[in-house]
Design an enzyme around this catalytic site. Sequence first.
Site, mmCIF file in Angstrom:
data_model
loop_
_atom_site.group_PDB
_atom_site.id
_atom_site.type_symbol
_atom_site.label_atom_id
_atom_site.label_comp_id
_atom_site.label_asym_id
_atom_site.label_seq_id
_atom_site.Cartn_x
_atom_site.Cartn_y
_atom_site.Cartn_z
ATOM 1 N N CYS A 59 -21.096 -3.161 -9.725
ATOM 2 C CA CYS A 59 -22.186 -2.449 -9.056
ATOM 3 C C CYS A 59 -23.024 -3.408 -8.202
ATOM 4 O O CYS A 59 -22.586 -3.811 -7.134
ATOM 5 C CB CYS A 59 -23.028 -1.697 -10.081
ATOM 6 S SG CYS A 59 -24.047 -0.393 -9.329
ATOM 7 N N HIS A 81 -19.115 1.592 -12.918
ATOM 8 C CA HIS A 81 -19.433 0.858 -14.146
ATOM 9 C C HIS A 81 -18.338 1.059 -15.192
ATOM 10 O O HIS A 81 -18.384 2.014 -15.977
ATOM 11 C CB HIS A 81 -20.772 1.340 -14.726
ATOM 12 C CG HIS A 81 -21.965 0.883 -13.978
ATOM 13 N ND1 HIS A 81 -22.665 -0.256 -14.295
ATOM 14 C CD2 HIS A 81 -22.591 1.415 -12.899
ATOM 15 C CE1 HIS A 81 -23.671 -0.418 -13.457
ATOM 16 N NE2 HIS A 81 -23.653 0.585 -12.595
#
Length: 353
Positions: free
Chosen positions: A167, A280
């Site tokens: 991320c 994620h």
Amino acid sequence: MWNYVWIPLLITLSKELSLPNTAAAAAKPSTIRLPSQILHDSESEPTALSVVPSCPAPDPKLNFRPVIGIVSHPGDGASGRLRNATNASYIAASYVKFVESAGARVIPLIYNEPEDILFQKLNLVNGVLFTGGWAKSGLYFDIVKRIFKKILEKNDAGDHFPLYAICLGFELLTMIISQDNKILESFSAANEASTLQFVDNVNIQGTVFQRFPPELLKKLSTECLVMQNHHYGISPERLEGNEDLSRFFKILTTSTDDSNKVYVSTAQAYSYPVTAFQFHPEKNAFEWGSSMIPHSEDAIQVTQQAANFFISQARKSLNRPPVQKVLDNLIYNYSPTYCGKAGRGYDEVYIFT
């Protein structure tokens, strides 16, 4: 009330289904014996089982006790509700569990500790993980940039030293490699599950997806098995249009935000063991704060496969640091803080001050 018509049938069935006579069964010797029983039976004929198989020696080229360095992020993981110290930093425990689930240990690389200590710790690990978060400037950005440079140097010197950038970690690499701090684009992909669309004719050998079961690879493009939680990213067009980025990264997958804007969701370096995720992979198995996190069996497989690939790469590292120094710096020397009630999506965090 019993229906007596069924009694003869029940008696017949009980006879047909009855077990063999126990005395007869006891008289018949078992044909299955443990290897230890065969070895101690002097009257038995020699068989293949008479020799206890020896376990093959571990591959000396591999490190079966790998350690991963995870860089801490500014804050306490809960906007100051857990620890309001200005020098606090944290690592979400899900990243630690992600690494441990694949057979490695963790040393926290505390971004704002004295630099000599920080880079001594970097010499104790076999790979690095950049976490998600929000910080894109200041000391944190500078430290991530310096660590990334060291990672490339280690690989250039012959050590297979992997990096996972998740991320924010991917976003920072995009800025660092392109040498353009304004290259990121805005996307509406906060707190949502999504699919992964593989680039046409992409070769996944040598990438994080190489050992995914074929059926799971198919489901990734049709089912929402990954968690997205970001406001920034980079489109395939912008990545490929930047000479530095397109030379460094191969795009593996893309995803689409709420406005149907396409962004790069997975990328792999051409010449380094560096994998970047906009999603994620750690959350599916280890975070419960959002109802949008996928927790199906397939989603858990995504987490486990991603973790397994990372640590399989770390086992190739040549680094064999002193055992005591590793033990002195492991994250086991710290205790996680439960923040499921006060946090913003994390269940546990390690806080460093």
